[in-house]
Design a protein around this motif. Structure first.
Motif, PDB file in Angstrom:
ATOM      1  N   THR A  96       0.828  -1.198   0.000  1.00 23.44           N
ATOM      2  CA  THR A  96       0.000   0.000   0.000  1.00 23.44           C
ATOM      3  C   THR A  96       0.866   1.252   0.000  1.00 23.44           C
ATOM      4  O   THR A  96       1.713   1.435   0.868  1.00 23.44           O
ATOM      5  N   HIS A  97       0.653   2.104  -0.993  1.00 19.17           N
ATOM      6  CA  HIS A  97       1.311   3.412  -1.035  1.00 19.17           C
ATOM      7  C   HIS A  97       0.406   4.482  -0.425  1.00 19.17           C
ATOM      8  O   HIS A  97       0.886   5.372   0.275  1.00 19.17           O
ATOM      9  N   ALA A  98      -0.909   4.378  -0.680  1.00 21.27           N
ATOM     10  CA  ALA A  98      -1.872   5.319  -0.113  1.00 21.27           C
ATOM     11  C   ALA A  98      -3.220   4.637  -0.001  1.00 21.27           C
ATOM     12  O   ALA A  98      -3.666   3.965  -0.938  1.00 21.27           O
ATOM     13  N   ASP A  99      -3.862   4.788   1.160  1.00 20.00           N
ATOM     14  CA  ASP A  99      -5.189   4.237   1.410  1.00 20.00           C
ATOM     15  C   ASP A  99      -6.210   5.300   0.998  1.00 20.00           C
ATOM     16  O   ASP A  99      -6.274   6.364   1.610  1.00 20.00           O
ATOM     17  N   LEU A 100      -6.992   5.003  -0.045  1.00 19.60           N
ATOM     18  CA  LEU A 100      -7.916   5.999  -0.581  1.00 19.60           C
ATOM     19  C   LEU A 100      -9.362   5.739  -0.183  1.00 19.60           C
ATOM     20  O   LEU A 100     -10.273   6.339  -0.751  1.00 19.60           O
ATOM     21  N   ARG A 101      -9.580   4.864   0.788  1.00 19.39           N
ATOM     22  CA  ARG A 101     -10.929   4.679   1.303  1.00 19.39           C
ATOM     23  C   ARG A 101     -11.440   6.013   1.858  1.00 19.39           C
ATOM     24  O   ARG A 101     -10.752   6.689   2.591  1.00 19.39           O
ATOM     25  N   GLY A 102     -12.652   6.366   1.483  1.00 12.02           N
ATOM     26  CA  GLY A 102     -13.214   7.630   1.929  1.00 12.02           C
ATOM     27  C   GLY A 102     -13.085   8.742   0.902  1.00 12.02           C
ATOM     28  O   GLY A 102     -13.839   9.726   0.958  1.00 12.02           O
ATOM     29  N   VAL A 103     -12.156   8.617  -0.029  1.00 10.71           N
ATOM     30  CA  VAL A 103     -12.034   9.637  -1.081  1.00 10.71           C
ATOM     31  C   VAL A 103     -12.260   9.064  -2.468  1.00 10.71           C
ATOM     32  O   VAL A 103     -12.354   9.809  -3.438  1.00 10.71           O
TER      33      VAL A 103
END
Length: 281
Positions: A85-92
């Motif tokens: 994972t580089h960035a968790d985009l849950r929510g966006v």
């Protein structure tokens, strides 16, 4: 007169082509679920397994590490071949699709907004990840976002809104925010790539005649190539930046996507054009 030539065949569905490190990189969606790199002779190398059967797309950080879109995570390929994972985009964002990294290292990821072929349509969005790791949504109400390009001066981001049948542009502010939304060209688009004249090659799977066309801002069509199969994406590259790579496969409609992803109709065609690649990716 454009004369497409076959570079690679026997793919499932080739998508997200990128010219990087003197090779063409792409996702072989469907039955293969592979990230592939190919040279100009058509010799291919499987780099890694894709994170999902379809919808994963590629770009690179300034330090050379590859980014890959997952479902709600932006992933990074490590030297041992692992996707982390580089960035968790849950929510966006949800149902992540395309990714592009601008010249300052700011990452833009778009999300379709619904599970294509499984859910009712909802508009998508674009999220931004800054070099320091902060994440926020910077555009909404994108009607099936597909390919994105950033101009060479990092001033403008253009996204293909496939279900609005238009290319939409935003100004990129110093902090990476997207403002001044406008229609760049009223043409259909899926995958897109920009050239040094500021024109965009865009693939178009709609209608009875599959095409790829080169358009300038405002919508004037400068060049048009008729094809014998649906073109899902395109990318300029090659030694001089003037090889246009076209990702073709047999399109059988949404109701038959499973069949498309399980049969080997995918091809990569090449066409030599006059104006070289510019911008990102």
């Amino acid at each position: 007169m454009f004369t497409p030539k076959t570079l690679i065949s026997d793919l499932y569905v080739g998508e997200s082509p990128r010219w990087h490190d003197n090779r063409l990189w792409f996702g072989n969606w469907g039955g293969a679920q592979e990230i592939v790199a190919a040279d100009l002779e058509g010799k291919t190398e499987v780099i890694a397994r894709g994170p999902k059967p379809a919808g994963f797309c590629l770009d690179w950080l300034p330090d050379g590490r590859m980014l890959v879109t997952g479902d709600d995570q932006l992933l990074r390929l490590e030297s041992d071949g692992a996707l982390v994972t580089h960035a968790d985009l849950r929510g966006v964002g949800s149902a992540l699709n395309e990714v592009v990294v601008d010249g300052r290292g700011t990452i833009y990821v778009n999300s379709v907004g619904f599970r294509f072929g499984e859910e009712e349509f909802r508009p998508g969005s674009i999220a931004m990840i800054t070099p320091d790791g902060s994440i926020r949504r910077v555009a909404e109400d994108i009607w099936f976002p597909n390919g994105m390009v950033v101009t060479p001066d990092n001033s403008t981001l253009i996204v293909a809104e496939s279900w609005a049948r238009q290319l939409t542009a935003f100004d990129i502010e110093p902090d990476g925010s997207l403002t001044h939304r406008r229609i760049w060209a009223q043409v259909n688009g899926d995958g897109i790539t920009m050239d040094a004249d500021g024109a965009i090659w865009t693939s178009d799977v709609a209608g009875d005649q599959p095409i790829v066309q080169r358009v300038r801002e405002g919508g004037e069509v400068l060049d048009r190539i008729e094809l014998d199969g649906a073109c899902f994406a395109c990318m300029l590259g090659g030694a001089d930046g003037t090889t246009l790579f076209l990702m073709l496969a047999d399109w059988r409609g949404v109701e038959n996507m499973g069949e498309m992803f399980s049969t080997r109709t995918g091809r990569v065609l090449t066409v030599e054009v006059a104006v070289p690649r510019a911008g990102r990716p």
